[in-house]
Design an enzyme around this catalytic site. Structure first.
Site, short mmCIF file in Angstrom:
data_model
loop_
_atom_site.label_atom_id
_atom_site.label_comp_id
_atom_site.label_asym_id
_atom_site.label_seq_id
_atom_site.Cartn_x
_atom_site.Cartn_y
_atom_site.Cartn_z
N GLU A 458 32.13 -5.60 25.30
CA GLU A 458 31.08 -5.93 26.25
C GLU A 458 31.11 -5.01 27.47
O GLU A 458 30.08 -4.60 27.98
CB GLU A 458 31.19 -7.40 26.70
N HIS A 461 29.27 -1.83 26.75
CA HIS A 461 27.82 -1.94 26.96
C HIS A 461 27.51 -1.88 28.44
O HIS A 461 26.60 -1.17 28.87
CB HIS A 461 27.30 -3.28 26.45
#
Ligand code: ADP
Ligand code: ZN
Length: 677
Positions: A458, A461
């Protein structure tokens, strides 16, 4: 992408007619049996006598024929001329061949008796010996097949009728339309435009239909033709059904509602006869509205269906629908509204003039419209003063009306669960989160290593989307598992009608950031990236084959909306080239993601650690690490302008990966806006 909404039940419960009752069957049986015994006993002109009495009749020469049964019961026929002596009645009262019944002591004694009487000349008729039929057993044996049939029939009628809740008609009503009728004047369920928030343009368009229904002569007097149908086009949950009901409510006419799939049945010809029945009923109730939800279930292009080997049944149904639409005069007062999400798959014949020649677009609500929808659905809910509708509308970009209705309901449930008297702001925010991401599953066990892996992914990203100009700015990242996903990041995509190649590439790079981070910092890649990979692969194919954005195949669009066609509009060679270009594009972006991450390794790792510690981080945290985005002013502007919040999820299983399938079909509106702009 809030695909997780639960569509609220649309149809009111149908009134169930009394079902065929098994008791009727028992009653029928009992009656049949009873009448059999009655019939047996009332054997006309039969008389039961004692054996001695019977012997007397024989000795007197009254008896014609004797039948002896194996159970020693005896039937004797009396000679017509002696009927009077035996029955003390006329032969036209007791019948031509009256019977005398008796029980002999045994068949042997009966045999001897007959022999003796024959010898002495008192009896010269026929003597027969028979095996007695067992009436009850034989009755059951005769009845058995019928009983089987009846049971089967009941079963079938339950299956067919009961299964869909259409009630008593059972098998006899397969050909009947399944339409739900909302009578006019049923004020308790009356829906008006007041209940439909937003959708200003759509309302304006249907306003005209209301006028047609109210005062048809105003239009026909001028020689105008009243339209027969309108197609409401838009994504699910945007209020198409609601709008159609509101039209009926405003015009105060009956409203027939059914789904396209209601026509389709396993029996051939049923669909067509249902269409016929529907129109017959509608004409009786005219003026009225027929609403067909999800008309694509029957209205798919016939040519395409044929390529699949065809579905004759659906084709027949569609043909019947077309015929009926042509058949009724335009001033018969029946107006058909239909809803679909996909006009492009509909048969062209349906869209021709005189049929669904009007298309009304019903889109996802924008910021102000969402506010209105909230106001509509907050009406019945007890809220306290902390609830800020502005904030709620801003927190729910991309939500449909149905999603918002769902949020309101969910918030009330959450508040109730906490034993509150009023629903507060936090309940609504929790409800939004829940609907976007499914229920938080704090109990879903993730190991330390897994959490680290998810956090790295995550953070990958988040880092890249923060550092690339055109990537969607991040709002919130979490590694709390929700529903199917193990972690999620919320972005604020820019609302745009035209997307440039740079924007798409930056987005692709950010989406690959998760996998790139895994490879760089964990040294082993995981299944968590499947959803990402699926999305970018599709994206890359559409960029190359549909938008003509590659170097090798510039300005070529191979888009083919014919989903049943298996032939590609390009050669094998081109197919290979497309594959190559896709690979090249994805590889380039993947390398780019890795380079960016390697450059910002410290920041990325800090972010990942923060995620592991806090589970949820917001854009402020990211800003803290990487500094303000140079393009921040733009995203501020976006927030004020209403936009679509997108939750990007990592699939923990492959199951939820098709949720967003339809979304990446090439945007048709790209073209139209271009011509306008
Ligand atoms: P569709 O037919 O487009 O799939 P529906 O009309 O069945 O969607 O909408 C489902 C529910 O969502 C409605 O019953 C209503 O509660 C809510 N809803 C959708 N759009 C709106 C809207 N514009 N205003 C108010 N409620 C809405
Ligand atoms: Zn990811």
């Amino acid at each position: 992408m809030s695909n997780t909404s639960n569509t609220p039940p649309r149809k009111p419960n149908k009134v169930n007619m009394p079902k065929f009752n098994l008791n009727w069957f028992y009653l029928f049986l009992a009656l049949a049996l009873g009448s059999l015994f009655l019939f047996n006993d009332s054997n006309m002109g039969a008389k039961s006598v004692a054996f001695s009495e019977f012997q007397k009749y024989v000795s007197n020469g009254y008896v014609n024929n004797i039948i002896t049964y194996n159970d020693a019961s005896v039937e004797a026929y009396i000679k017509p001329e002696h009927v009077k002596d035996v029955f003390a009645a006329d032969s036209n009262e007791v019948g031509k061949n009256p019977l005398v019944l008796t029980e002999a002591p045994s068949t042997d004694s009966m045999d001897r008796f007959i022999k003796q009487e024959t010898d002495n000349g008192h009896f010269n008729g026929k003597a027969e010996y028979k095996t007695k039929r067992n009436y009850i057993a034989s009755f059951f044996w005769q009845l058995f097949p019928f009983a089987l049939l009846i049971v089967f029939w009941i079963y079938m009628s339950r299956r067919l009728g009961g299964g869909t809740g259409s009630g008593g008609g059972g098998i006899f009503s397969v050909g009947k339309s399944r339409a739900q009728l909302y009578e006019k004047g049923a004020n308790n369920s009356k829906i008006t435009f007041k209940d439909v928030a937003g959708l200003a343009e759509a309302k304006q368009e249907v306003e005209e239909i209301v006028e047609f229904l109210k005062e048809p002569q105003k239009y026909t007097d001028l020689g105008g033709k009243i339209p027969k149908g309108a197609l409401l086009v838009g994504p699910p949950g945007t209020g198409k059904t609601l709008l159609a009901k509101a039209v009926a409510g405003e015009a105060d006419v009956p409203f027939f509602s059914l789904a396209g799939s209601d026509f389709v049945e396993m029996f051939v010809g049923v669909g067509a006869s249902r269409v016929r029945d529907l129109f017959r009923q509608a004409k009786e109730k005219a003026p009225c509205i027929i609403f067909i939800d999800e008309i694509d279930a029957v209205g798919r292009s016939r040519a395409k269906a044929a390529a699949m080997g065809g579905n004759d049944e659906r084709e027949n149904t569609l043909n019947q629908l077309l015929t009926e639409m042509d058949g009724f005069g335009s001033n018969s007062g029946v107006i058909i509204l239909a809803a679909t999400n996909r006009v492009d798959v509909l048969d062209k014949a349906l869209l021709r003039a005189g049929r669904f020649d009007r298309q009304i677009h019903v889109d996802l609500p924008d910021l102000n419209e969402r506010k209105e929808v909230f106001f509509v659905h907050l009406r019945p809910i007890k809220i306290d003063e902390t609830v800020d509708v502005d904030l709620l509308a801003r927190q729910t970009p991309g939500f449909s009306g149905a999603d918002i209705a769902n949020v309101c309901n969910e918030a009330a449930l959450i508040a109730a669960r906490h034993g509150k008297k009023f629903v507060g702001k936090q309940d609504f925010l929790d409800a939004v989160d829940r609907i976007v991401g499914g229920l938080e599953k704090k109990t879903k066990i993730t190991t330390e290593a897994e959490r680290r892996s998810i956090a790295m992914h995550e953070a990958g990203h988040a880092t890249i989307s923060w550092l690339l100009e055109y990537a969607n700015p991040l709002i919130k990242v979490t590694i709390v598992p929700r529903g199917q996903s193990l972690g999620a990041a919320w972005y604020l995509p820019e609302e745009r009608q035209i997307t440039t190649k740079e924007q798409m590439l930056d987005q692709m790079c950010a989406t690959l950031g998760g996998r790139a981070a895994e490879e760089l910092f964990l040294e082993h890649i995981s299944t968590g990236a499947m959803n990402d990979l699926e999305r970018i692969t599709r994206q890359a194919y559409s960029m190359i084959a549909y938008y003509g954005m590659s170097e090798q195949l510039p300005n070529l669009c191979y888009y083919n909306n014919d989903e049943y066609s298996f032939t590609r509009p390009y050669s094998e060679k081109t197919a290979e080239l497309i594959d190559q270009e896709v690979k090249k594009m994805i590889n380039e972006q993947y390398e780019r993601a890795k380079t960016i991450l390697a450059e910002h390794k410290a920041g990325h790792n800090q972010l990942a650690q923060l995620l592991i510690d806090k589970e949820v981080i917001y854009s402020e945290d990211v800003e803290h690490i990487f500094g303000k985005r140079p393009w921040a002013s733009r995203s501020e502007e976006i927030i004020n302008n209403n936009n679509t919040l997108e939750a990007e999820k990592e699939a923990s299983t492959s199951e939820n990966s098709d949720a967003s399938k339809e979304n990446d079909a090439p945007k048709k509106d790209g073209e139209t806006t271009e011509t306008v702009a």
